[in-house]
Scaffold this motif. Sequence first.
Motif, PDB file in Angstrom:
ATOM      1  N   UNK A 135       3.119   3.089 -16.744  1.00  0.00           N
ATOM      2  CA  UNK A 135       2.689   1.875 -17.444  1.00  0.00           C
ATOM      3  C   UNK A 135       2.745   0.640 -16.546  1.00  0.00           C
ATOM      4  N   UNK A 136       3.582   0.647 -15.510  1.00  0.00           N
ATOM      5  CA  UNK A 136       3.763  -0.527 -14.657  1.00  0.00           C
ATOM      6  C   UNK A 136       3.666  -0.243 -13.157  1.00  0.00           C
ATOM      7  N   UNK A 137       3.874   1.006 -12.753  1.00  0.00           N
ATOM      8  CA  UNK A 137       3.819   1.361 -11.333  1.00  0.00           C
ATOM      9  C   UNK A 137       2.433   1.881 -10.985  1.00  0.00           C
ATOM     10  N   UNK A 138       1.946   1.495  -9.805  1.00  0.00           N
ATOM     11  CA  UNK A 138       0.635   1.965  -9.360  1.00  0.00           C
ATOM     12  C   UNK A 138       0.766   3.105  -8.357  1.00  0.00           C
ATOM     13  N   UNK A 139       1.626   2.907  -7.338  1.00  0.00           N
ATOM     14  CA  UNK A 139       1.793   3.947  -6.334  1.00  0.00           C
ATOM     15  C   UNK A 139       3.200   3.906  -5.747  1.00  0.00           C
ATOM     16  N   UNK A 140       3.582   5.040  -5.151  1.00  0.00           N
ATOM     17  CA  UNK A 140       4.928   5.214  -4.605  1.00  0.00           C
ATOM     18  C   UNK A 140       4.812   5.966  -3.278  1.00  0.00           C
ATOM     19  N   UNK A 141       5.561   5.516  -2.273  1.00  0.00           N
ATOM     20  CA  UNK A 141       5.581   6.204  -0.991  1.00  0.00           C
ATOM     21  C   UNK A 141       6.997   6.314  -0.478  1.00  0.00           C
ATOM     22  N   UNK A 142       7.226   7.309   0.402  1.00  0.00           N
ATOM     23  CA  UNK A 142       8.577   7.520   0.915  1.00  0.00           C
ATOM     24  C   UNK A 142       8.518   7.920   2.376  1.00  0.00           C
ATOM     25  N   UNK A 143       9.379   7.303   3.183  1.00  0.00           N
ATOM     26  CA  UNK A 143       9.550   7.659   4.589  1.00  0.00           C
ATOM     27  C   UNK A 143      10.932   8.283   4.718  1.00  0.00           C
ATOM     28  N   UNK A 144      10.967   9.604   4.871  1.00  0.00           N
ATOM     29  CA  UNK A 144      12.247  10.326   4.875  1.00  0.00           C
ATOM     30  C   UNK A 144      13.086   9.975   6.101  1.00  0.00           C
TER      31      UNK A 144
ATOM     32  N   UNK B 101       0.504  -4.986 -10.866  1.00  0.00           N
ATOM     33  CA  UNK B 101       0.075  -6.365 -10.613  1.00  0.00           C
ATOM     34  C   UNK B 101      -0.205  -6.623  -9.130  1.00  0.00           C
ATOM     35  N   UNK B 102      -0.049  -5.583  -8.283  1.00  0.00           N
ATOM     36  CA  UNK B 102      -0.361  -5.707  -6.867  1.00  0.00           C
ATOM     37  C   UNK B 102       0.845  -5.980  -5.982  1.00  0.00           C
ATOM     38  N   UNK B 103       1.986  -6.304  -6.551  1.00  0.00           N
ATOM     39  CA  UNK B 103       3.196  -6.540  -5.762  1.00  0.00           C
ATOM     40  C   UNK B 103       3.666  -5.235  -5.128  1.00  0.00           C
ATOM     41  N   UNK B 104       4.137  -5.331  -3.878  1.00  0.00           N
ATOM     42  CA  UNK B 104       4.648  -4.165  -3.165  1.00  0.00           C
ATOM     43  C   UNK B 104       6.063  -4.474  -2.690  1.00  0.00           C
TER      44      UNK B 104
END
Length: 69
Positions: free
Chosen positions: A9-18, A29-32
């Motif tokens: 509902x509020x998150x667009x994308x998620x990334x992870x650097x192990x 809303x575009x905030x990262x």
Amino acid sequence: MQRKRVASSELFSVGYDEEKKHLEIELLNGSVYLYRGVARMIYEELLSSTAKYRYYTRYIKNSFPFDKL
């Protein structure tokens, strides 16, 4: 870091650097935000959660040092 689109509902994308233990969260809303010192387990639990934004606010948002990108 490459982020994956998530159904939320509020998150667009998620990334992870192990290697660096960095988690990137992009809101609708575009905030990262870049969170440091995040264990891979937290990232995996976020992705598997049925309420991703709730998980984010409860276990990540105020629990790790971060920078707004």
